[in-house]
Design a protein around this motif. Structure first.
Motif, PDB file in Angstrom:
ATOM      1  N   GLY A 189       7.980   8.262  -4.623  1.00  0.00           N
ATOM      2  CA  GLY A 189       7.771   7.962  -3.218  1.00  0.00           C
ATOM      3  C   GLY A 189       7.069   9.044  -2.438  1.00  0.00           C
ATOM      4  N   THR A 190       7.207  10.300  -2.853  1.00  0.00           N
ATOM      5  CA  THR A 190       6.658  11.403  -2.064  1.00  0.00           C
ATOM      6  C   THR A 190       5.144  11.517  -2.153  1.00  0.00           C
ATOM      7  OG1 THR A 190       7.051  12.883  -3.923  1.00  0.00           O
ATOM      8  CG2 THR A 190       8.771  12.765  -2.229  1.00  0.00           C
ATOM      9  N   ASP A 191       4.540  10.946  -3.191  1.00  0.00           N
ATOM     10  CA  ASP A 191       3.094  11.083  -3.356  1.00  0.00           C
ATOM     11  C   ASP A 191       2.404   9.733  -3.643  1.00  0.00           C
ATOM     12  OD1 ASP A 191       4.085  10.617  -5.849  1.00  0.00           O
ATOM     13  OD2 ASP A 191       3.276  12.419  -6.769  1.00  0.00           O
ATOM     14  N   ASN A 192       2.974   8.653  -3.115  1.00  0.00           N
ATOM     15  CA  ASN A 192       2.433   7.299  -3.318  1.00  0.00           C
ATOM     16  C   ASN A 192       2.266   6.936  -4.782  1.00  0.00           C
ATOM     17  OD1 ASN A 192       2.409   6.312  -0.726  1.00  0.00           O
ATOM     18  ND2 ASN A 192       0.352   7.091  -0.296  1.00  0.00           N
ATOM     19  N   GLY A 193       3.241   7.306  -5.597  1.00  0.00           N
ATOM     20  CA  GLY A 193       3.242   6.914  -7.000  1.00  0.00           C
ATOM     21  C   GLY A 193       2.326   7.702  -7.896  1.00  0.00           C
ATOM     22  N   TYR A 194       1.842   8.853  -7.449  1.00  0.00           N
ATOM     23  CA  TYR A 194       0.901   9.632  -8.259  1.00  0.00           C
ATOM     24  C   TYR A 194       1.569  10.263  -9.479  1.00  0.00           C
ATOM     25  CZ  TYR A 194      -2.597  13.038  -9.599  1.00  0.00           C
ATOM     26  OH  TYR A 194      -3.491  13.775 -10.308  1.00  0.00           O
ATOM     27  N   THR A 195       2.747  10.850  -9.308  1.00  0.00           N
ATOM     28  CA  THR A 195       3.418  11.532 -10.417  1.00  0.00           C
ATOM     29  C   THR A 195       3.971  10.536 -11.434  1.00  0.00           C
ATOM     30  OG1 THR A 195       4.000  13.343  -8.950  1.00  0.00           O
ATOM     31  CG2 THR A 195       5.214  13.192 -11.009  1.00  0.00           C
ATOM     32  N   GLY A 209       0.819  -1.212   0.000  1.00  0.00           N
ATOM     33  CA  GLY A 209       0.000   0.000   0.000  1.00  0.00           C
ATOM     34  C   GLY A 209       0.849   1.256   0.000  1.00  0.00           C
ATOM     35  N   THR A 210       1.914   1.241   0.777  1.00  0.00           N
ATOM     36  CA  THR A 210       2.860   2.351   0.825  1.00  0.00           C
ATOM     37  C   THR A 210       4.159   1.843   0.231  1.00  0.00           C
ATOM     38  OG1 THR A 210       1.828   3.113   2.852  1.00  0.00           O
ATOM     39  CG2 THR A 210       3.998   3.996   2.342  1.00  0.00           C
ATOM     40  N   GLY A 211       4.755   2.625  -0.623  1.00  0.00           N
ATOM     41  CA  GLY A 211       5.977   2.191  -1.295  1.00  0.00           C
ATOM     42  C   GLY A 211       7.161   2.043  -0.358  1.00  0.00           C
ATOM     43  N   ILE A 212       8.083   1.190  -0.748  1.00  0.00           N
ATOM     44  CA  ILE A 212       9.337   1.002  -0.030  1.00  0.00           C
ATOM     45  C   ILE A 212      10.389   1.851  -0.753  1.00  0.00           C
ATOM     46  CG2 ILE A 212      11.112  -0.656   0.641  1.00  0.00           C
ATOM     47  CD1 ILE A 212       8.872  -2.802   0.564  1.00  0.00           C
ATOM     48  N   LEU A 234       9.312   1.225  -4.324  1.00  0.00           N
ATOM     49  CA  LEU A 234       8.833  -0.070  -4.814  1.00  0.00           C
ATOM     50  C   LEU A 234       7.423  -0.279  -4.268  1.00  0.00           C
ATOM     51  CD1 LEU A 234       9.414  -2.873  -6.129  1.00  0.00           C
ATOM     52  CD2 LEU A 234      10.256  -3.582  -3.898  1.00  0.00           C
ATOM     53  N   TYR A 235       6.455  -0.475  -5.165  1.00  0.00           N
ATOM     54  CA  TYR A 235       5.057  -0.651  -4.766  1.00  0.00           C
ATOM     55  C   TYR A 235       4.552  -2.077  -4.966  1.00  0.00           C
ATOM     56  CZ  TYR A 235       4.626   4.336  -4.147  1.00  0.00           C
ATOM     57  OH  TYR A 235       4.784   5.617  -3.689  1.00  0.00           O
TER      58      TYR A 235
END
Length: 140
Positions: free
Chosen positions: A133-139, A58-61, A70-71
């Motif tokens: 990583g800063t926006d949970n993979g949004y960008t 759920g939250t990237g490493i 890494l998601y």
């Protein structure tokens, strides 16, 4: 934690096959693991197996100081087990009736229903899901 799984055994003369799948969800750390496995001995006495594993976080490493995380991941390993594709069928086609990829279930990972024992074959696959990583993979 949630766990769901199924396993079955089939005997057809001299052929034996175990197949199954599982799903594990750990809510506290937002981790989901999915796995499928098939192994057995065909009528000619050839031993085969295939395993597929997929995980989602759920939250990237974070990957060091790159800003990338890494998601998820996926992996496939098969020995003496190959896609069940007839010679006249295409691997992928816009016309879905001629496309092995579009057979139910769409994709390549349904090793239980879309693959079959075949001596002398080997398959290996791997994938990772990466994102910012800063926006949970949004960008990205």
């Amino acid at each position: 934690m949630e766990f769901d799984g199924h396993v079955s055994y089939k005997k057809d003369g001299e052929a034996h096959q175990f197949k199954g799948d599982l799903k594990l969800v750990i809510s506290a750390c937002e981790l989901t693991l999915i796995g499928k496995a098939v192994f057995g001995i065909d009528k000619a006495g050839v031993k085969y197996f295939a395993i597929y594993v997929e995980g989602e976080f759920g939250t990237g490493i974070p990957l060091f100081s790159t800003g990338i995380s890494l998601y998820g991941f996926a992996g496939l390993l098969a020995v003496n087990y190959a896609p069940d594709k007839s010679p006249d069928m295409l691997w992928y086609s816009v016309e879905r009736s001629k496309s092995w990829f579009h057979k139910p279930e769409k994709g390549v990972i349904d090793i239980v229903n879309k693959w079959k024992p075949e001596a002398g074959t080997f398959a290996l696959g791997a994938a990772v899901n990466l994102g910012t990583g800063t926006d949970n993979g949004y960008t990205f």
